[in-house]
Motif scaffolding. Structure first.
Motif, PDB file in Angstrom:
ATOM      1  N   PRO A 170       0.837  -1.199   0.000  1.00  0.00           N
ATOM      2  CA  PRO A 170       0.000   0.000   0.000  1.00  0.00           C
ATOM      3  C   PRO A 170       0.875   1.254   0.000  1.00  0.00           C
ATOM      4  N   ARG A 171       0.389   2.281  -0.683  1.00  0.00           N
ATOM      5  CA  ARG A 171       1.125   3.547  -0.747  1.00  0.00           C
ATOM      6  C   ARG A 171       1.083   4.236   0.615  1.00  0.00           C
ATOM      7  N   VAL A 172       2.168   4.928   0.913  1.00  0.00           N
ATOM      8  CA  VAL A 172       2.232   5.712   2.145  1.00  0.00           C
ATOM      9  C   VAL A 172       1.429   6.990   1.913  1.00  0.00           C
ATOM     10  N   PRO A 173       0.536   7.331   2.837  1.00  0.00           N
ATOM     11  CA  PRO A 173      -0.252   8.559   2.662  1.00  0.00           C
ATOM     12  C   PRO A 173       0.660   9.788   2.527  1.00  0.00           C
ATOM     13  N   GLN A 174       0.304  10.678   1.594  1.00  0.00           N
ATOM     14  CA  GLN A 174       1.100  11.885   1.349  1.00  0.00           C
ATOM     15  C   GLN A 174       1.236  12.747   2.603  1.00  0.00           C
ATOM     16  N   GLU A 175       0.201  12.743   3.438  1.00  0.00           N
ATOM     17  CA  GLU A 175       0.256  13.551   4.656  1.00  0.00           C
ATOM     18  C   GLU A 175       1.407  13.101   5.561  1.00  0.00           C
ATOM     19  N   LYS A 176       1.620  11.788   5.668  1.00  0.00           N
ATOM     20  CA  LYS A 176       2.729  11.274   6.478  1.00  0.00           C
ATOM     21  C   LYS A 176       4.074  11.730   5.917  1.00  0.00           C
ATOM     22  N   LEU A 177       4.186  11.688   4.580  1.00  0.00           N
ATOM     23  CA  LEU A 177       5.437  12.114   3.951  1.00  0.00           C
ATOM     24  C   LEU A 177       5.681  13.603   4.165  1.00  0.00           C
ATOM     25  N   LYS A 178       4.621  14.403   4.066  1.00  0.00           N
ATOM     26  CA  LYS A 178       4.767  15.848   4.275  1.00  0.00           C
ATOM     27  C   LYS A 178       5.233  16.147   5.702  1.00  0.00           C
ATOM     28  N   ILE A 179       4.647  15.459   6.666  1.00  0.00           N
ATOM     29  CA  ILE A 179       5.044  15.649   8.068  1.00  0.00           C
ATOM     30  C   ILE A 179       6.503  15.235   8.257  1.00  0.00           C
ATOM     31  N   GLN A 224       5.873   6.173  11.042  1.00  0.00           N
ATOM     32  CA  GLN A 224       5.704   4.769  10.661  1.00  0.00           C
ATOM     33  C   GLN A 224       5.898   4.561   9.169  1.00  0.00           C
ATOM     34  N   ILE A 225       7.058   5.030   8.681  1.00  0.00           N
ATOM     35  CA  ILE A 225       7.419   4.827   7.271  1.00  0.00           C
ATOM     36  C   ILE A 225       8.809   4.203   7.229  1.00  0.00           C
ATOM     37  N   SER A 226       9.112   3.568   6.118  1.00  0.00           N
ATOM     38  CA  SER A 226      10.421   2.926   5.985  1.00  0.00           C
ATOM     39  C   SER A 226      11.469   3.950   5.574  1.00  0.00           C
ATOM     40  N   ALA A 227      12.721   3.594   5.817  1.00  0.00           N
ATOM     41  CA  ALA A 227      13.830   4.468   5.437  1.00  0.00           C
ATOM     42  C   ALA A 227      13.859   4.659   3.923  1.00  0.00           C
ATOM     43  N   GLY A 228      13.593   3.587   3.176  1.00  0.00           N
ATOM     44  CA  GLY A 228      13.589   3.677   1.716  1.00  0.00           C
ATOM     45  C   GLY A 228      12.559   4.670   1.207  1.00  0.00           C
ATOM     46  N   THR A 229      11.340   4.596   1.756  1.00  0.00           N
ATOM     47  CA  THR A 229      10.265   5.520   1.360  1.00  0.00           C
ATOM     48  C   THR A 229      10.653   6.954   1.701  1.00  0.00           C
ATOM     49  N   PHE A 230      11.203   7.143   2.887  1.00  0.00           N
ATOM     50  CA  PHE A 230      11.589   8.485   3.329  1.00  0.00           C
ATOM     51  C   PHE A 230      12.667   9.064   2.415  1.00  0.00           C
TER      52      PHE A 230
END
Length: 193
Positions: free
Chosen positions: A140-149, A169-175
């Motif tokens: 599942p895609r990580v919500p954009q709001e989490k990435l923005k924060i 609660q995101i992975s290092a790769g996604t970040f």
């Protein structure tokens, strides 16, 4: 010495059934491994090959435990034969000490590879069918709001990356993909000006 080799492909799979059968056959030592059979280089298989001596018996629950590629299985059996090691597969009732056993081994190796290829094709077909229906396949895609924060926290220089990842609660790769995407976007804007 009778040496058993038990293998499953995934960590969440269980080796108990294979181990029980190998012990019932009389295996004095059992090498257990959780590793895909499509790879020729496997730690447990390497351990087995270092352990065997002339007149030993290598026993597996099924020929598919030895591997999934016909050529790899046949090369491995040839190596065992050259080292004067007998090979036994319980499920197929195969014993390479006999000419019939060696012929049976070759036929079963072809079938094991066919099974693997058919399974891979079915998985690909299932994914394609899901995509045609509009079903999202994969993680599942990580919500954009989490990435923005996470990016705001990163830019504030108040938090470590470890804290950012744990909080959102995101992975290092996604970040890091998002950080790099934003850096590239910024560079493109500079180039356009």
């Amino acid at each position: 010495m009778i040496i058993g080799y038990a293998r499953v492909s995934k960590d969440d799979q269980n080796l108990n059934r294979q181990v029980d059968q190998l012990q019932a056959y009389g295996a004095e030592k059992i090498i257990q491994e959780k590793f895909t059979g499509t790879k020729r280089q496997r730690p447990g298989l390497d351990q087995l090959l270092q352990l065997i001596r002339a007149n030993d018996v290598v026993v597996v629950e099924s020929i598919s435990r030895l591997g999934r590629q016909t050529l790899d299985i046949l090369n491995l059996i040839q190596l065992l034969h050259q080292k004067q090691v007998k090979f036994v597969s319980l499920k197929e009732n195969m014993d390479t000490a006999t000419p019939t056993g060696r012929a049976m081994l070759q036929m079963m190796s072809v079938i094991a590879e066919l099974e693997r290829n058919l399974l891979a094709d079915r998985v690909k077909e299932g994914i394609a069918a899901s995509r045609r229906r509009g079903v999202t396949v994969g993680r599942p895609r990580v919500p954009q709001e989490k990435l923005k924060i996470a990016i705001r926290m990163y830019r504030s220089n108040e938090y470590s990356v470890k804290e950012i990842l744990a909080t959102n609660q995101i992975s290092a790769g996604t970040f890091y993909r998002e950080v790099n995407r934003l850096k590239l976007k910024k560079l493109k804007r500079k180039d356009e000006q």
